[in-house]
Each structure stands twice: as structure tokens, then as C-alpha cells.
Write a protein that holds these residues in place. Structure first.
Motif, PDB file in Angstrom:
ATOM      1  N   ASN A  99      29.780  41.194  50.483  1.00 27.48           N
ATOM      2  CA  ASN A  99      29.225  40.766  49.265  1.00 27.48           C
ATOM      3  C   ASN A  99      28.833  39.319  49.264  1.00 27.48           C
ATOM      4  O   ASN A  99      28.696  38.544  48.371  1.00 27.48           O
ATOM      5  CB  ASN A  99      30.176  40.655  47.856  1.00 27.48           C
ATOM      6  N   PHE A 137      40.429  39.378  44.573  1.00 28.79           N
ATOM      7  CA  PHE A 137      40.896  38.309  45.296  1.00 28.79           C
ATOM      8  C   PHE A 137      42.402  38.225  45.705  1.00 28.79           C
ATOM      9  O   PHE A 137      43.101  38.636  44.814  1.00 28.79           O
ATOM     10  CB  PHE A 137      40.493  37.024  44.828  1.00 28.79           C
ATOM     11  N   ARG A 148      30.760  33.919  41.351  1.00 30.48           N
ATOM     12  CA  ARG A 148      29.603  34.476  42.151  1.00 30.48           C
ATOM     13  C   ARG A 148      29.824  36.167  42.212  1.00 30.48           C
ATOM     14  O   ARG A 148      28.787  36.757  42.275  1.00 30.48           O
ATOM     15  CB  ARG A 148      29.504  33.994  43.471  1.00 30.48           C
ATOM     16  N   ALA A 149      31.058  36.551  42.622  1.00 28.97           N
ATOM     17  CA  ALA A 149      31.450  37.879  42.953  1.00 28.97           C
ATOM     18  C   ALA A 149      31.102  38.971  41.909  1.00 28.97           C
ATOM     19  O   ALA A 149      30.706  40.003  41.790  1.00 28.97           O
ATOM     20  CB  ALA A 149      32.833  38.081  43.558  1.00 28.97           C
ATOM     21  N   LEU A 150      31.366  38.194  40.524  1.00 28.96           N
ATOM     22  CA  LEU A 150      30.855  38.896  39.313  1.00 28.96           C
ATOM     23  C   LEU A 150      29.343  39.293  39.152  1.00 28.96           C
ATOM     24  O   LEU A 150      29.086  40.076  38.441  1.00 28.96           O
ATOM     25  CB  LEU A 150      31.431  38.190  37.992  1.00 28.96           C
ATOM     26  N   ALA A 153      34.826  33.721  42.434  1.00 24.42           N
ATOM     27  CA  ALA A 153      35.013  34.814  41.388  1.00 24.42           C
ATOM     28  C   ALA A 153      33.760  35.041  40.555  1.00 24.42           C
ATOM     29  O   ALA A 153      33.239  35.972  40.244  1.00 24.42           O
ATOM     30  CB  ALA A 153      36.317  34.581  40.765  1.00 24.42           C
TER      31      ALA A 153
END
Lengths: 233, 244
Positions: free
Chosen positions: B52, B85, A138-140, A136
Motif C-alpha cells: 500500500n 497496524f 494515508r492507508a485510509l 493511518a
């Protein structure tokens, strides 16, 4: 002669081990020793904490040669007895021109070893943070440093509070080894006072002071562990 | 002509000996809602996790917003890609408001005041304005997932990826999350959604992509996919999921 034998044991326990007059006389010396012990302990715990955190991050994330060096450091300093390390630092290093004060030598030995133990504790803590948290972050788009400081470490530190406190207790206890290199810590002052008074009461007092200082911390670890177990359920 | 915001060309991904993606080609246009369906293990999650770079692809090309993404150069392009997620992955040690405001502050350089104002606005949009000061553990699953959506939106991404956003939810909470996603779809944001919710795919998707065995087997508008499926694997999949 016979009456003496019957009376003496009871009298001598108080006179010998719990002598009030000797206790009062030597207390100032013991308290100055306690100050030194606490200063040494807190210094080593703080340095070991910072060093351990850095080592854990290097071990987990550094590139190849640096990572192996870190692993080697951790293994070596978890294997060497602190007393041996202390003697080496204090008595051997002067031969290569590095002369440390008793305090410097003791603080170095204790923090070098504590850092190695803390590194393994921090590593376990970081590895216990769920993978989804890393993803999470990293995805931000957070930078690697921000992922650690904002997301992972706050959670990892909470997990490692009990074992880190436990390790700090050990460091505090190991400060007594510093008396070997003539540092005027609690134990050294107690043995000094015992010699001066020709009476072991100061040693008993020192033992009691160690217990009084450390027992609350030991209890605290139990409380932390219980709280973590409840939250984990 | 709207341009492609995601272009995947012959993308290959393997985990050891297991091939999760066998050369996938997929284009997503700006503003398009693409729903990816398929049996478990078909590679749908791997597909969007490659977009991503939560998974590093082993071959082929992935271009997002005109720039090729790779594992080490990912940071610049991929801040334009938001992710929601399955297991929410909210940060448990921060309030809901902080969860949503963190990205804009750390990545976009907003002040905390600006970011929290934006966060508050987005939380209102997902119907959680009054939950801002709480911690994630105090919310229901459905509420947590709506915070997850707000957190992704706070970065104002060009693409939003949803990885089975309702699969971890109790049945009564699925609706509230799908409603938020459906509202979102109307705002023109590009969405790629991996889901088992066929009703959502039918209502909201511009295009449905069916995957099986690491390949895209069939794709098309929802009425064609659901009413006139050609591939036998798609037919048997639909039969299995729609029959109950």
C-alpha cells in the motif's frame, strides 16, 4: 525648609504617581487607547496565526523553490527587530509609493513577524504528531489535504496551544511599539495624557492596565502546560 | 480460476545501504488468506508496507487489482487496500464511531449518517457496538485493535493487510483480536497477515510464506510448512518459536 524635606516624599508619591484626580480625568483617554491596542493586537494575532499555519505547511510540504523561499522568509522575519521593521514600513515604504496608516503599518509589522514565529511553532506541533497517524490517514486513502485537516492539524493544534498563547502575549506587548508611528494606542495616549496633565499618573495607570490584561493570559499558559504534561505522562 | 489480486514481481526495497527486500515475487489470489512469518528484520513488514505504498519500492512491479501501484499514482488503486497496524494508530481526537466512519465519508463520499450506520454495523461485528461514543484512549488494547479492523473494513477494501496486529497487545487480549480475524477470513475477503502467531497461521492460512533476509525462502500450505519444512532456516525458525 527642613520640615518640607521630611513631609514632601510621602505626599509626592501620591500626588505625582498615583494622583486620583489625574487618573479619573485621563481614564477615558486611556480606555480609548486600550481599545486601539486590543484591536491591533487581535488583528496581528489572527493574521499571524493564519500566516504562520500557511508558512509551516509550505515549509514542510512545498516543492523546492517555494520551500526555500519560505525558510528564508521565516529566518529574515525572526531576525529583524519589530521596531526596525515598523519604522521601515512606516517611514521608508512611502518612498516607493506605499503609504500605510499608523494602524496598517503596525498591524503589518506585527503580523509579518508573528507569522514567522508561529510558523516554527506549528511546524514543531505537526512534527510532534506520531508517524503512525500520518500512515493511518494515508492507508485510509485520505487526500493530502484531508490528512492534514482531519487527522494531523487537530492533534498538532492541541500540542501548540501553550507556545501559541505565549507568542500571542508577546504580540500584545509589542503593540506598544506602535506609539512610535503615532498610533493612538494605550501607551501613546498615556504619554499624551501625561503631557496634558503634567503628571506621570497616566503612565502608571497604563502599566497597570497592560499587566491586568496580560497576566491572566500568562497564568493560562502555565495551566495549559501543566495539563499537557499530565496528559503526556 | 480465481485471479491474482496482488502481484509482486521482483520487488526491491532498500533503506540507504540496507536491502530490506531482495527481489520478492508474490502472488495473492482473490479471497486467499496469506500469512507471512519470519524472524524480525526479515522484511515481512516492509513487504506489506510496499503493497500500500507506505514504503516506496525501488525496483520491480507491484500490481493491485490489475493496476500498477507507484508512489504518486497510488491514491486510486490503494483505496481498495485496507491496513491494520501493530500500534493501532486510531485517531485519538475522534470517537470510535468517527474513526470508523471517516474514511467512507472522505474517500467514498457517503453522508455522515450513512457512514455512521455502516460504522455501527461493523463495530457490532467486532463486538464493540456499545463502545461507539467513546474515545480510543478509553478502550483496552484489544478493543482498540478491533476498532482498527472495523476502520479498515469500513472502506470495503478488496485486500486487507495486517502488520503484526497482535504484537503490541497484552497476552490476554491477543485471542479476541485473532477471533475477529478468523471470523473475517471466512467472509471471503483477501487477507495478507504478518504475524508471530503460529497457531493462527496454522488454523486460518491458505498459504504460509516464510521470509528471511529480505527474500521469500519457502511457501506452501500450513501443514506442509509446519510439518514438513524443507529449508534449514525455516526449520530452525520454527524450532525457536514453537519450542517454548
Amino acid at each position: 525648609m527642613i520640615t518640607n524635606i521630611e513631609v514632601l516624599p510621602v505626599m509626592s508619591i501620591f500626588d505625582t504617581f498615583l494622583n486620583w484626580k489625574v487618573f479619573v480625568q485621563t481614564l477615558p483617554l486611556l480606555l480609548s487607547g486600550l481599545t486601539t491596542t486590543l484591536t491591533l493586537g487581535v488583528t496581528a494575532i489572527a493574521l499571524g496565526f493564519i500566516g504562520g499555519l500557511v508558512l509551516a505547511l509550505l515549509r514542510l510540504y512545498a516543492r523546492s523553490p517555494l520551500r526555500q523561499i519560505t525558510v528564508a522568509y521565516i529566518d529574515v522575519f525572526r531576525s529583524i527587530p519589530i521596531l526596525v521593521l515598523l519604522v521601515v514600513i512606516y517611514y521608508a515604504l512611502p518612498f516607493v509609493g506605499l503609504r500605510l496608516s499608523p494602524f496598517g503599518a503596525a498591524a503589518s509589522a506585527l503580523s509579518l513577524v508573528s507569522a514567522a514565529y508561529s510558523a516554527e511553532i506549528f511546524r514543531a506541533g505537526i512534527e510532534a504528531v506520531p508517524k503512525g497517524q500520518f500512515e493511518a490517514a494515508r492507508a485510509l486513502g485520505l487526500s493530502p489535504w484531508r490528512r492534514m485537516s482531519d487527522v494531523v492539524l487537530p492533534q498538532a493544534l492541541r500540542i501548540v496551544i501553550p507556545p501559541i498563547t505565549s507568542n500571542s502575549i508577546n504580540v500584545m506587548k509589542d503593540t506598544a511599539l506602535a506609539s512610535v508611528v503615532a498610533m493612538p494606542d494605550l501607551l501613546k495616549q498615556a504619554t499624551q495624557a501625561q503631557a496634558l496633565a503634567a503628571n506621570p499618573t497616566p503612565l502608571i495607570s497604563a502599566a497597570v492596565i497592560y499587566i491586568l490584561i496580560l497576566m491572566p493570559l500568562v497564568r493560562l499558559v502555565g495551566v495549559f502546560e501543566k495539563r499537557l504534561a499530565v496528559r503526556g505522562r | 480460476m480465481t485471479r491474482a489480486i496482488i502481484e509482486m514481481k521482483n520487488v526491491v526495497k532498500s533503506f540507504g545501504l540496507f536491502m530490506a527486500l531482495h527481489g520478492v515475487d508474490l502472488q495473492v489470489k482473490e479471497g486467499e488468506i496469506v500469512v507471512v512469518i519470519g524472524p524480525s528484520g526479515s522484511g515481512k513488514s516492509t513487504l506489506i508496507r510496499c503493497i500500500n505504498q507506505l514504503e516506496e519500492h525501488n525496483g520491480g512491479e507491484i500490481i493491485v487489482d490489475g493496476a500498477e501501484v507507484s508512489h504518486d499514482r497510488k491514491s486510486t488503486v490503494l483505496t481498495e487496500v485496507g491496513m491494520v497496524f501493530q500500534s493501532f494508530n486510531l485517531f485519538p481526537h475522534m470517537t470510535v464511531l468517527r474513526n470508523v466512519a471517516l474514511g467512507p465519508v472522505r474517500v467514498r463520499g457517503l453522508s455522515w449518517a450513512e457512514a455512521e450506520e455502516r460504522a455501527q454495523r461493523l463495530l457490532a461485528r467486532v463486538g464493540l457496538a456499545d463502545q461507539a461514543p467513546k474515545y480510543p484512549a478509553q478502550l483496552s488494547g484489544g478493543q482498540q485493535q478491533r476498532v482498527g479492523i472495523a476502520r479498515a473494513l469500513a472502506m470495503e477494501p478488496k485486500v486487507l493487510l495486517f502488520d503484526e496486529p497482535t504484537s503490541a497487545l497484552d497476552p490476554e487480549m491477543v485471542g479476541e483480536v485473532l477471533d475477529v480475524m478468523q471470523q473475517l477470513a471466512k467472509t471471503g475477503v483477501t487477507m495478507v497477515v504478518v504475524t508471530h502467531e503460529m497457531g493462527f497461521a496454522r488454523r486460518v492460512a491458505d498459504r504460509v510464506v516464510f521470509m528471511d533476509g529480505g527474500r521469500i525462502v519457502e511457501e506452501g500450505p500450513p501443514d506442509v510448512i509446519f510439518n514438513a519444512p524443507r529449508d534449514p532456516r525455516l526449520r530452525s525458525f520454527l524450532q525457536a518459536v514453537l519450542s517454548h
